[in-house]
Design an enzyme around this catalytic site. Sequence first.
Site, PDB file in Angstrom:
ATOM      1  N   ILE A   1      36.596  36.008  47.895  1.00 56.16           N
ATOM      2  CA  ILE A   1      37.981  35.913  48.363  1.00 56.16           C
ATOM      3  C   ILE A   1      37.950  35.176  49.697  1.00 56.16           C
ATOM      4  CG2 ILE A   1      40.013  37.244  49.034  1.00 56.16           C
ATOM      5  CD1 ILE A   1      39.284  37.895  46.206  1.00 56.16           C
TER       6      ILE A   1
ATOM      7  N   THR B   1      40.763  29.462  38.687  1.00 58.20           N
ATOM      8  CA  THR B   1      40.874  29.807  37.274  1.00 58.20           C
ATOM      9  C   THR B   1      40.376  31.235  37.073  1.00 58.20           C
ATOM     10  OG1 THR B   1      40.169  29.284  35.045  1.00 58.20           O
ATOM     11  CG2 THR B   1      38.693  28.562  36.806  1.00 58.20           C
ATOM     12  N   HIS B   2      41.173  32.012  36.335  1.00 60.87           N
ATOM     13  CA  HIS B   2      40.878  33.432  36.156  1.00 60.87           C
ATOM     14  C   HIS B   2      40.832  33.756  34.658  1.00 60.87           C
ATOM     15  CE1 HIS B   2      40.767  37.682  37.036  1.00 60.87           C
ATOM     16  NE2 HIS B   2      41.710  37.854  36.130  1.00 60.87           N
TER      17      HIS B   2
ATOM     18  N   ASP C   1      46.750  32.635  46.793  1.00 57.53           N
ATOM     19  CA  ASP C   1      47.430  33.095  48.007  1.00 57.53           C
ATOM     20  C   ASP C   1      46.575  34.195  48.635  1.00 57.53           C
ATOM     21  OD1 ASP C   1      47.883  35.373  46.561  1.00 57.53           O
ATOM     22  OD2 ASP C   1      50.062  35.149  46.461  1.00 57.53           O
TER      23      ASP C   1
ATOM     24  N   ASP D   1      44.130  37.247  43.059  1.00 57.29           N
ATOM     25  CA  ASP D   1      44.668  36.663  41.820  1.00 57.29           C
ATOM     26  C   ASP D   1      46.179  36.838  41.698  1.00 57.29           C
ATOM     27  OD1 ASP D   1      42.053  35.902  41.069  1.00 57.29           O
ATOM     28  OD2 ASP D   1      41.675  37.871  40.203  1.00 57.29           O
TER      29      ASP D   1
END
Length: 207
Positions: free
Chosen positions: A98, A114-115, A147, A151
């Site tokens: 993060i 991408t998650h 942001d 996620d």
Amino acid sequence: MAARTPARLVVLVSGSGTNLQALLDAIDSDPSYGATIVAVGADREGVAGLERAERAGLPTFTVRVRDHADRAAWDLALTEATRRYEPDLVVSAGFMKIVGKEFLAVYGGRFVNTHPALLPSFPGAHGVRDALAYGAKVTGCTVHFVDDGVDTGPVIAQSAVEIRPDDTEDALHERIKQVERRLLVEVVGRLSRDGYRIEGRKVLIPA
Ligand code: GRF
């Protein structure tokens, strides 16, 4: 972001780098793709993603948390290392960290992740495992802007993948990754070629 062609991409990786490879292949095979990778960064050494970058002749950098006094110092170092390559977009392609305030102050609205789940379901580091454990019948992948949450940023595009009754985490993740690579390539190409606006939670790409 206004389109500047080719858009300069810095790609961040932590693992096998198959999403990075998909971007490299798209750029190689399509002269009108609209983007070029200017550097690949990682938060650890010795990962296959960095080897893929080296094989492609790209500059790489590694910024490890453990080499810094605290998370804020790491975040600042990552920001500076990335900034050196003056990217238009930064792509987190399996980057398992993060980022902090400093990085987002510079790259907020230009940092794509991408998650491997359909957000807002199953955020976090175990999106595939969590969807399976929940008993969901459909999951997938989400390409979104990053942001300051986990996620939680504006969604750019999603693709669905069916969960099979006998799925294992690895088998399901592999099927998601096949879809994810195509989606990431498509999204990064469109953002780069056409530009975009973010209005609240909506990402608008000119048709
Ligand atoms: C992808 O599924 C990504 O969404 C997740 O980790 C995987 C990375 O795969 N966070 P790779 O390193 O691009 O092969």
